[in-house]
Design a protein around this motif. Structure first.
Motif, PDB file in Angstrom:
ATOM      1  N   GLU A 139      28.793 -12.628  50.886  1.00  0.00           N
ATOM      2  CA  GLU A 139      29.969 -11.885  50.431  1.00  0.00           C
ATOM      3  C   GLU A 139      30.780 -12.713  49.450  1.00  0.00           C
ATOM      4  O   GLU A 139      31.286 -12.191  48.461  1.00  0.00           O
ATOM      5  N   LYS A 140      30.881 -14.010  49.712  1.00  0.00           N
ATOM      6  CA  LYS A 140      31.620 -14.894  48.811  1.00  0.00           C
ATOM      7  C   LYS A 140      30.955 -14.934  47.441  1.00  0.00           C
ATOM      8  O   LYS A 140      31.625 -14.827  46.407  1.00  0.00           O
ATOM      9  N   LYS A 199      31.613 -11.594  45.706  1.00  0.00           N
ATOM     10  CA  LYS A 199      32.987 -11.524  45.205  1.00  0.00           C
ATOM     11  C   LYS A 199      33.150 -12.359  43.942  1.00  0.00           C
ATOM     12  O   LYS A 199      33.797 -11.945  42.989  1.00  0.00           O
ATOM     13  N   GLU A 200      32.561 -13.565  43.945  1.00  0.00           N
ATOM     14  CA  GLU A 200      32.643 -14.408  42.757  1.00  0.00           C
ATOM     15  C   GLU A 200      31.964 -13.736  41.571  1.00  0.00           C
ATOM     16  O   GLU A 200      32.479 -13.731  40.459  1.00  0.00           O
TER      17      GLU A 200
END
Length: 130
Positions: free
Chosen positions: A55-56, A59-60
């Protein structure tokens, strides 16, 4: 009991097969056999950590793509419709009207007999409305 002693992240998703054979102790002839397929999966904690990392990264990536879209593209004027669609409103009005019509068997009504609905028809209208 089958135990996997060498658990590594590189083994996740690897498929192993186990064969069980049932036979009587005094005879060598097998009464039956079954192949069992097993896949090594990460624990719940490891899965959650992997999800968070993924998810990180997403998102990035999205933040980068939004940045590039804002700097490279002209903003477009779009009007987003808010609220229910016309079909939904119409269907709701039809269901309310169906529930207000008299039920079959009511004699003291000014509404013509062909507009009297059965209990099942009214249940369907109530279900759709709900």
């Amino acid at each position: 009991v089958i135990r996997h002693r060498d658990v590594r992240a590189s083994y996740y998703g690897v498929i192993d097969k186990f064969r069980l054979q049932v036979s009587e102790q005094s005879q060598r002839k097998a009464l039956g056999k079954k192949e069992i397929i097993a896949t090594l999966l990460p624990s719940a904690k490891e899965q959650q950590q992997q999800k968070e990392e993924e998810e990180k990264r997403i998102k990035e990536h999205l933040a980068e793509s939004v940045f590039f879209e804002q700097t490279l593209c002209q903003p477009e004027n779009r009007t987003a419709s808010s609220g229910p669609s016309l079909l939904t409103v119409f269907l709701g009005i039809v269901c309310i009207a169906a529930l207000m019509l008299p039920t079959l068997g009511e004699m003291e009504s000014l509404v013509p007999l062909y507009l009297h609905l059965s209990v099942n028809q009214k249940l369907v209208a109530a279900y759709v409305l709900g």
